[in-house]
Design a protein around this motif. Structure first.
Motif, PDB file in Angstrom:
ATOM      1  N   PHE A 117     -34.568   3.793 -21.641  1.00 10.98           N
ATOM      2  CA  PHE A 117     -34.405   3.196 -20.320  1.00 10.98           C
ATOM      3  C   PHE A 117     -34.841   1.732 -20.344  1.00 10.98           C
ATOM      4  CE2 PHE A 117     -36.575   1.938 -16.375  1.00 10.98           C
ATOM      5  CZ  PHE A 117     -35.482   1.924 -15.512  1.00 10.98           C
ATOM      6  N   LEU A 118     -35.968   1.447 -20.987  1.00 15.01           N
ATOM      7  CA  LEU A 118     -36.433   0.062 -21.096  1.00 15.01           C
ATOM      8  C   LEU A 118     -35.411  -0.801 -21.817  1.00 15.01           C
ATOM      9  CD1 LEU A 118     -40.204   0.560 -22.036  1.00 15.01           C
ATOM     10  CD2 LEU A 118     -39.254  -0.035 -19.799  1.00 15.01           C
ATOM     11  N   ARG A 119     -34.732  -0.210 -22.783  1.00 17.66           N
ATOM     12  CA  ARG A 119     -33.700  -0.950 -23.504  1.00 17.66           C
ATOM     13  C   ARG A 119     -32.591  -1.413 -22.557  1.00 17.66           C
ATOM     14  NH1 ARG A 119     -32.018  -0.364 -29.132  1.00 17.66           N
ATOM     15  NH2 ARG A 119     -33.447   1.394 -29.275  1.00 17.66           N
ATOM     16  N   THR A 120     -32.227  -0.577 -21.597  1.00 12.52           N
ATOM     17  CA  THR A 120     -31.187  -0.951 -20.633  1.00 12.52           C
ATOM     18  C   THR A 120     -31.656  -2.071 -19.721  1.00 12.52           C
ATOM     19  OG1 THR A 120     -31.855   0.652 -18.918  1.00 12.52           O
ATOM     20  CG2 THR A 120     -30.328   1.424 -20.630  1.00 12.52           C
ATOM     21  N   GLU A 121     -32.959  -2.237 -19.572  1.00 12.03           N
ATOM     22  CA  GLU A 121     -33.515  -3.306 -18.744  1.00 12.03           C
ATOM     23  C   GLU A 121     -33.975  -4.499 -19.592  1.00 12.03           C
ATOM     24  OE1 GLU A 121     -34.931  -1.270 -14.675  1.00 12.03           O
ATOM     25  OE2 GLU A 121     -36.532  -1.835 -16.047  1.00 12.03           O
ATOM     26  N   TYR A 122     -33.670  -4.463 -20.880  1.00 11.11           N
ATOM     27  CA  TYR A 122     -34.030  -5.545 -21.799  1.00 11.11           C
ATOM     28  C   TYR A 122     -35.539  -5.789 -21.840  1.00 11.11           C
ATOM     29  CZ  TYR A 122     -29.045  -6.331 -21.260  1.00 11.11           C
ATOM     30  OH  TYR A 122     -27.680  -6.154 -21.215  1.00 11.11           O
ATOM     31  N   SER A 123     -36.306  -4.710 -21.792  1.00 10.16           N
ATOM     32  CA  SER A 123     -37.765  -4.836 -21.873  1.00 10.16           C
ATOM     33  C   SER A 123     -38.344  -3.836 -22.873  1.00 10.16           C
ATOM     34  CB  SER A 123     -38.402  -4.631 -20.491  1.00 10.16           C
ATOM     35  OG  SER A 123     -38.065  -3.363 -19.945  1.00 10.16           O
ATOM     36  N   GLU A 124     -37.550  -3.480 -23.875  1.00  7.30           N
ATOM     37  CA  GLU A 124     -38.001  -2.521 -24.885  1.00  7.30           C
ATOM     38  C   GLU A 124     -39.219  -3.015 -25.646  1.00  7.30           C
ATOM     39  OE1 GLU A 124     -36.182  -0.053 -28.738  1.00  7.30           O
ATOM     40  OE2 GLU A 124     -35.230  -1.893 -28.014  1.00  7.30           O
ATOM     41  N   GLU A 125     -39.390  -4.348 -25.714  1.00  5.02           N
ATOM     42  CA  GLU A 125     -40.526  -4.899 -26.455  1.00  5.02           C
ATOM     43  C   GLU A 125     -41.860  -4.421 -25.902  1.00  5.02           C
ATOM     44  OE1 GLU A 125     -39.434  -7.770 -23.213  1.00  5.02           O
ATOM     45  OE2 GLU A 125     -38.350  -6.708 -24.800  1.00  5.02           O
ATOM     46  N   ASN A 126     -41.906  -4.058 -24.622  1.00  2.00           N
ATOM     47  CA  ASN A 126     -43.162  -3.552 -24.047  1.00  2.00           C
ATOM     48  C   ASN A 126     -43.586  -2.254 -24.721  1.00  2.00           C
ATOM     49  OD1 ASN A 126     -43.385  -5.677 -22.215  1.00  2.00           O
ATOM     50  ND2 ASN A 126     -42.210  -4.612 -20.640  1.00  2.00           N
ATOM     51  N   MET A 127     -42.628  -1.336 -24.898  1.00  2.26           N
ATOM     52  CA  MET A 127     -42.944  -0.084 -25.581  1.00  2.26           C
ATOM     53  C   MET A 127     -43.231  -0.308 -27.052  1.00  2.26           C
ATOM     54  SD  MET A 127     -43.390   3.195 -25.494  1.00  2.26           S
ATOM     55  CE  MET A 127     -42.622   3.935 -24.043  1.00  2.26           C
ATOM     56  N   LEU A 128     -42.471  -1.189 -27.693  1.00  3.60           N
ATOM     57  CA  LEU A 128     -42.702  -1.465 -29.105  1.00  3.60           C
ATOM     58  C   LEU A 128     -44.092  -2.041 -29.332  1.00  3.60           C
ATOM     59  CD1 LEU A 128     -39.251  -3.036 -30.099  1.00  3.60           C
ATOM     60  CD2 LEU A 128     -40.083  -0.730 -30.596  1.00  3.60           C
ATOM     61  N   PHE A 129     -44.525  -2.934 -28.457  1.00  2.54           N
ATOM     62  CA  PHE A 129     -45.861  -3.508 -28.563  1.00  2.54           C
ATOM     63  C   PHE A 129     -46.923  -2.429 -28.371  1.00  2.54           C
ATOM     64  CE2 PHE A 129     -49.496  -5.396 -26.184  1.00  2.54           C
ATOM     65  CZ  PHE A 129     -50.044  -6.114 -27.236  1.00  2.54           C
ATOM     66  N   TRP A 130     -46.738  -1.571 -27.371  1.00  2.00           N
ATOM     67  CA  TRP A 130     -47.698  -0.502 -27.107  1.00  2.00           C
ATOM     68  C   TRP A 130     -47.798   0.438 -28.315  1.00  2.00           C
ATOM     69  CZ3 TRP A 130     -47.959   4.805 -26.745  1.00  2.00           C
ATOM     70  CH2 TRP A 130     -49.067   5.333 -26.067  1.00  2.00           C
ATOM     71  N   LEU A 131     -46.666   0.788 -28.905  1.00  2.00           N
ATOM     72  CA  LEU A 131     -46.659   1.662 -30.080  1.00  2.00           C
ATOM     73  C   LEU A 131     -47.338   0.986 -31.274  1.00  2.00           C
ATOM     74  CD1 LEU A 131     -43.027   3.104 -29.867  1.00  2.00           C
ATOM     75  CD2 LEU A 131     -45.154   4.384 -29.507  1.00  2.00           C
ATOM     76  N   ALA A 132     -47.100  -0.311 -31.435  1.00  2.00           N
ATOM     77  CA  ALA A 132     -47.722  -1.040 -32.543  1.00  2.00           C
ATOM     78  C   ALA A 132     -49.236  -1.071 -32.388  1.00  2.00           C
ATOM     79  CB  ALA A 132     -47.165  -2.463 -32.613  1.00  2.00           C
ATOM     80  N   CYS A 133     -49.715  -1.212 -31.153  1.00  2.00           N
ATOM     81  CA  CYS A 133     -51.163  -1.203 -30.896  1.00  2.00           C
ATOM     82  C   CYS A 133     -51.754   0.170 -31.183  1.00  2.00           C
ATOM     83  CB  CYS A 133     -51.445  -1.605 -29.452  1.00  2.00           C
ATOM     84  SG  CYS A 133     -51.086  -3.338 -29.074  1.00  2.00           S
ATOM     85  N   GLU A 134     -51.031   1.225 -30.810  1.00  2.00           N
ATOM     86  CA  GLU A 134     -51.498   2.581 -31.103  1.00  2.00           C
ATOM     87  C   GLU A 134     -51.577   2.806 -32.607  1.00  2.00           C
ATOM     88  OE1 GLU A 134     -52.278   5.417 -28.744  1.00  2.00           O
ATOM     89  OE2 GLU A 134     -52.760   3.438 -27.901  1.00  2.00           O
ATOM     90  N   ASP A 135     -50.618   2.281 -33.335  1.00  2.00           N
ATOM     91  CA  ASP A 135     -50.612   2.407 -34.789  1.00  2.00           C
ATOM     92  C   ASP A 135     -51.787   1.646 -35.398  1.00  2.00           C
ATOM     93  OD1 ASP A 135     -49.195   3.105 -37.362  1.00  2.00           O
ATOM     94  OD2 ASP A 135     -49.099   0.922 -37.508  1.00  2.00           O
TER      95      ASP A 135
END
Length: 226
Positions: A117-135
């Motif tokens: 869904f974020l990808r459709t709003e062009y804000s997927e980077e928010n989830m990618l950043f959150w996942l990278a921090c969790e990693d």
């Protein structure tokens, strides 16, 4: 063929009624036809994501366009897979996602759907950043932590990055100080700010989106038929 692959193809066909725009080509190449170009034209994919609820889950959304974008906007952090490994969610699990944002984010399948869904709003980077921090939080090796922290900074914090996330000046100052000697908690404040942004801004729209509603209805039909 997995359940959600068929679902997203059906959803895309029902929502989109217009023609697929032709790819813009240079004038000198319009009359030229090569085997490679003909083969690519015969294998174009719809602008949707194919969910596979298995350990080999990967996103095939707009594969050709993504390949071009990765070449032009290549970044150094490539540790996060396209989709997280997960099992097919039950209808009850999908309903739980609407109870709270925290429950959605704790579920790998829920994160995959929300990320699309974020990808459709062009804000997927928010989830990618959150996942990278969790990693990063899982790391204990000092040299690995420093390397991953540097990559996260270059990919999501730097103003030169095409995937820069939206952070206030206070959080950026904190990160800049912590980057002198990074730890697994260097981006803790920034991660919380992005989590809050997704919760308040994107999550309500996600619950009202065709992606979530249609997925929930499809799961309900499958349960009733079985």
């Amino acid at each position: 063929i997995c359940f959600l692959s068929r679902f997203f193809v059906t959803l895309q066909m029902s929502l989109y009624t217009g023609p697929v725009p032709a790819e813009r080509e240079p004038p000198m190449a319009r009359n030229e036809t090569s085997p490679n170009r003909a083969q690519q034209a015969g294998h174009q994919r719809p602008n949707t994501c194919c969910f596979c609820w298995c350990c080999c889950c990967s996103c095939s959304w707009n594969e050709d366009e993504n390949r071009t974008r990765r070449k032009s906007q290549e970044t150094k952090l490539e540790t996060i897979p396209n989709c997280e490994a997960c099992t097919k969610p039950s209808t009850e699990e999908m309903r739980i996602w609407a109870q709270s944002f925290d429950k959605l984010m704790k579920n790998p399948a829920g994160r995959n759907v929300f990320r699309e869904f974020l990808r459709t709003e062009y804000s997927e980077e928010n989830m990618l950043f959150w996942l990278a921090c969790e990693d990063l939080k899982k790391e204990i090796n000092k040299s690995v932590i420093e390397e991953k922290a540097r990559m996260i900074y270059e990919d999501y914090i730097s103003i030169l990055s095409p995937k820069e996330v939206s952070l206030d000046s206070r959080v950026r100052e904190v990160i800049n100080r912590k980057m002198q000697e990074p730890t697994s908690q260097t981006f803790e404040d920034a991660q919380l700010q992005i989590y809050t942004l997704m919760h308040r801004d994107s999550y309500p729209r996600f619950l009202n989106s065709p992606i979530y509603k249609s997925l929930l209805q499809s799961g309900s039909r499958s349960s009733s038929e079985s």
